[in-house]
Design a protein around this motif. Structure first.
Motif, PDB file in Angstrom:
ATOM      1  N   SER A  31     -45.741  91.571  12.645  1.00  0.00           N
ATOM      2  CA  SER A  31     -44.618  91.514  11.710  1.00  0.00           C
ATOM      3  C   SER A  31     -44.542  92.788  10.877  1.00  0.00           C
ATOM      4  CB  SER A  31     -44.761  90.292  10.795  1.00  0.00           C
ATOM      5  OG  SER A  31     -44.760  89.092  11.534  1.00  0.00           O
ATOM      6  N   TRP A  48     -41.408  95.477  10.798  1.00  0.00           N
ATOM      7  CA  TRP A  48     -40.731  95.811   9.540  1.00  0.00           C
ATOM      8  C   TRP A  48     -40.866  97.302   9.242  1.00  0.00           C
ATOM      9  CZ3 TRP A  48     -43.855  91.403   6.830  1.00  0.00           C
ATOM     10  CH2 TRP A  48     -43.350  90.170   7.218  1.00  0.00           C
ATOM     11  N   THR A  77     -38.102  86.946   6.968  1.00  0.00           N
ATOM     12  CA  THR A  77     -39.410  87.504   7.323  1.00  0.00           C
ATOM     13  C   THR A  77     -40.417  86.412   7.636  1.00  0.00           C
ATOM     14  OG1 THR A  77     -39.973  87.610   4.965  1.00  0.00           O
ATOM     15  CG2 THR A  77     -39.027  89.592   5.963  1.00  0.00           C
ATOM     16  N   ALA A 132     -36.627  93.229   1.610  1.00  0.00           N
ATOM     17  CA  ALA A 132     -37.161  92.198   2.500  1.00  0.00           C
ATOM     18  C   ALA A 132     -36.946  90.836   1.864  1.00  0.00           C
ATOM     19  CB  ALA A 132     -38.643  92.435   2.767  1.00  0.00           C
TER      20      ALA A 132
END
Length: 680
Positions: free
Chosen positions: A540, A544, A525, A559
């Motif tokens: 981002s 996600w 990530t 994550a």
């Protein structure tokens, strides 16, 4: 020398050609001088010519010959004589008189009697061109597809009778969201509510939108749904067919081909279809009696038009709602700061699920990853917690693993001193394309089997950036009996079945599982967050959230990243609205969009200086730059950022439009202007 002497001096063939040319010119002048019989009613046509010159971006009056009186209706394509040549245009109105003092030139011909440019869309094109400081002809090019004469001759297929079908559990599904039942009731009664919808994880959003479309059609109004890409178009189209039956909607997207695309467009312009789903160009579709416009996932950069004047689907639909007085729904699993602003200003109401409902839909966790890798895994790409999550998920169904990059090993460095590994031929970065291939240059493709570090002499290589192929390779070895598929680049899968499998995909390329994924794992990530972009954290979280939303009810997500990262914390809490609010506040303090209106000017240094000198800035505007060109831009290109308070946004657009008109009239070097770009 007299004309006769000049004629006698010419050689025989040249003299004959000159005579023919002169005769043709005299015939043209005589024809133009001959009065044309004009239409008895409204003999003046207001015409928009398709010229990319901003100083000529206005209607022009032409005479309507009697032979064209019935065909030259508002909205049709025509040919006119302009500056000595035949150019395309559209009739936008007919009038009884003109303000022009001289004789009006007549229309050359009516290309087609199809009224493809409706008054509402023509006004929309004008406003969008004004807002983005462009030419309305460029916007009309986005709004009206090229003519396909063969398709135009086909008879229109009527829409089957609309029946208000029961929508199954749709009403109960919408009841899980605060304010959603009221929004739906307003649509059914013909009102025009405006809302921002935050979808809960695992939501079947195409069906929910289809149910709203059905509610709007109850009172005869049309619906326009804009989504990011063709896979979303297919999903919404299938949901509309399931909810309303076949042949009640059309899809508009560029990759449909000229014939099918124009056929669907004509069904909309003729009024035989009132529900449209498509990508960004569908925002201009001439839907009759428009009652609802929907924009799904407005933060996706696919909604930003890459061609001048670079409009965004969100602004087009909001402007259209203002013109036609229709309802608006902006929805997504995440929330952009622009959508948050619609709520903060009171322009729209929020539709969101209560916290208990969100917690029931998915369990999301974060692991540090690098500090907890399997000690026996060597250079393992996937940490132990992710392996455990994949194993748990495979006992229940398919598993999705999102990795930020496509490829095998995209970048290599010395494992001793961490110096990036470079090609000795061109200094390009070295990469691996497979588990058994030697390192090779990403620029010139030169192989480097005997590479040695120029700094320390080490010969070992490590991989700070790994792609989806390497991830799939490692997972395939760890879970050997289970099939592993990838989805990225030009090999994107739309769907997968409910069988046990591991799907490795890059952001935005995740296929939809038939019954949802049992587990979703988000790797690396940090890589998405490391992008050099004002919107890195917002983008981002959006990517996600879209991946986690593919979970089945009761699924789990993991994550791999820094647990203290605010964007990851927002994901774990499923608090995208709170994150958008905090992002908006930070940008307000930094005087960044959407708290301000911004325009980026790009041109050669001299042209940019001239443009900034001619630009009449609003009272509180300021200029940042000239700045260095962005990566990938021409070396001789500079850019400047013009910034004003949001209240002066209209004044900035007007000033930029006037700048473009002045430069166009003086034939100065072009300056590329982007108003409110997604990136500065």
């Amino acid at each position: 020398m007299t004309a006769d002497e000049q004629d006698a001096a010419l050689p025989g063939l040249a003299r004959a050609a000159a005579r023919r040319s002169g005769a043709a010119a005299r015939a043209r002048r005589a024809k133009q001088a001959t009065p044309v019989e004009l239409a008895e009613v409204d003999p003046v046509a207001r015409v928009l010519v398709d010229l990319p010159l901003t100083h000529l971006d206005r209607p022009f009056d032409y005479a309507v010959p009697a032979a064209m009186a019935d065909q030259a209706r508002p909205g049709v394509r025509i040919k006119v004589r302009f500056a000595g040549q035949d150019v395309d245009g559209y009739v936008i109105a007919r009038a009884a008189a003109t303000d022009h003092d001289g004789r009006l030139a007549p229309l050359r011909r009516v290309v087609s009697d199809e009224q493809v440019l409706t008054p509402a869309v023509a006004e929309l094109c004008r406003r969008i061109a004004e807002r983005y400081a462009g030419a309305s002809s460029d916007v009309r090019r986005l709004a009206v597809p090229p003519r396909h004469a063969t398709t135009e001759k086909e008879p229109a297929s009527p829409e089957p009778p609309f029946e208000d079908r029961p929508v199954g559990d749709g009403q109960n599904a919408w009841a899980a969201y605060t304010a959603a039942p009221a929004f739906r009731r307003h649509l059914m009664t013909g009102a025009s509510p405006r809302a921002v919808w935050s979808a809960a994880p695992g939501e079947d959003w195409p069906r929910r939108l289809a149910e709203l479309a059905s509610a709007t059609r109850v009172n005869g109004r049309g619906v326009l749904i804009c989504v990011p890409d063709h896979r979303d178009v297919a999903r919404v189209g299938a949901a509309l067919t399931e909810v309303m039956g076949p042949d009640h909607h059309v899809t508009l997207q560029a990759d449909a081909g000229p014939g099918p695309r124009y056929r669907d467009f004509l069904m909309v312009s003729r009024g035989t279809r009132k529900i449209v789903v498509g990508t960004r160009s569908a925002a201009f579709a001439p839907v009759h009696d428009l009652g609802l416009v929907v924009l799904w996932d407005d933060g996706d950069d696919l909604h930003a038009e890459p061609r001048a004047p670079y409009p965004h689907s969100r602004e087009v639909l909001l402007e259209r709602a203002e013109i036609e007085g229709c309802a608006v729904l902006v929805g997504g699993f995440s929330r952009s700061v622009e959508a948050d602003q619609l709520l903060q200003t009171g322009w729209a109401k929020e539709i969101a699920a209560p916290r208990p409902t969100v917690r029931e839909r998915a369990l999301i966790a974060v692991t540090g990853g690098d500090s907890k890798r399997d000690p026996h895994g060597g250079g393992a790409r996937v940490p132990k917690e992710a392996h455990d999550a994949v194993r748990w998920g495979l006992e229940r169904g398919p598993v999705l693993v999102q990795t930020p990059r496509a490829g095998y090993v995209l970048r290599l460095s010395c494992d001793r001193c961490r110096t990036p590994a470079r090609c000795t031929a061109c200094s390009g970065p070295l990469q691996l394309t497979g588990p058994t291939t030697p390192p090779r240059c990403r620029w010139c493709a030169t192989e480097a089997p005997g590479w040695a570090c120029a700094e320390c002499g080490g010969r070992g290589l490590r991989a700070p950036v790994i792609g989806d192929a390497r991830t799939a390779d490692e997972l395939g070895r760890a879970f050997a009996p289970v099939p592993v598929v990838t989805s990225s680049g030009d090999r994107i899968r739309a769907t997968v079945d409910a069988e046990r499998r591991i799907v490795v995909a890059t952001p935005g390329a995740e296929p939809v599982a038939e019954e949802g994924y049992a587990v979703v794992v988000l790797l690396d990530t940090w890589l998405l967050l490391a992008r050099d972009s004002m919107r890195a954290a917002e983008e981002s979280l959006r990517r996600w959230s879209n991946a986690v939303a593919l979970l089945r009810p009761g699924g789990r997500a993991l994550a791999v990243g820094d647990p203290g990262e605010p964007a990851l914390q927002a994901l774990v809490r499923w608090d995208q609205p709170g994150f958008a609010g905090r992002e908006a506040e930070e940008r307000r303090e930094a005087r960044l969009p959407p708290a301000t209106r911004v325009a980026v000017l790009r041109a050669a240094p001299g042209a940019l200086d001239d443009a900034l000198t001619l630009l009449a800035l609003p009272e509180h505007g300021d200029v940042l730059g000239p700045l260095a060109p962005l990566p990938g831009a021409a070396d001789d290109e500079e850019r400047a950022v013009v910034r004003v308070p949001r209240a002066e946004g209209a004044a900035l657009s007007a000033a930029l439009g006037e700048l473009q008109r002045v430069r166009s009239a003086r034939k100065l070097d072009p300056v590329r202007i982007q108003v409110d770009p997604t990136e500065i």
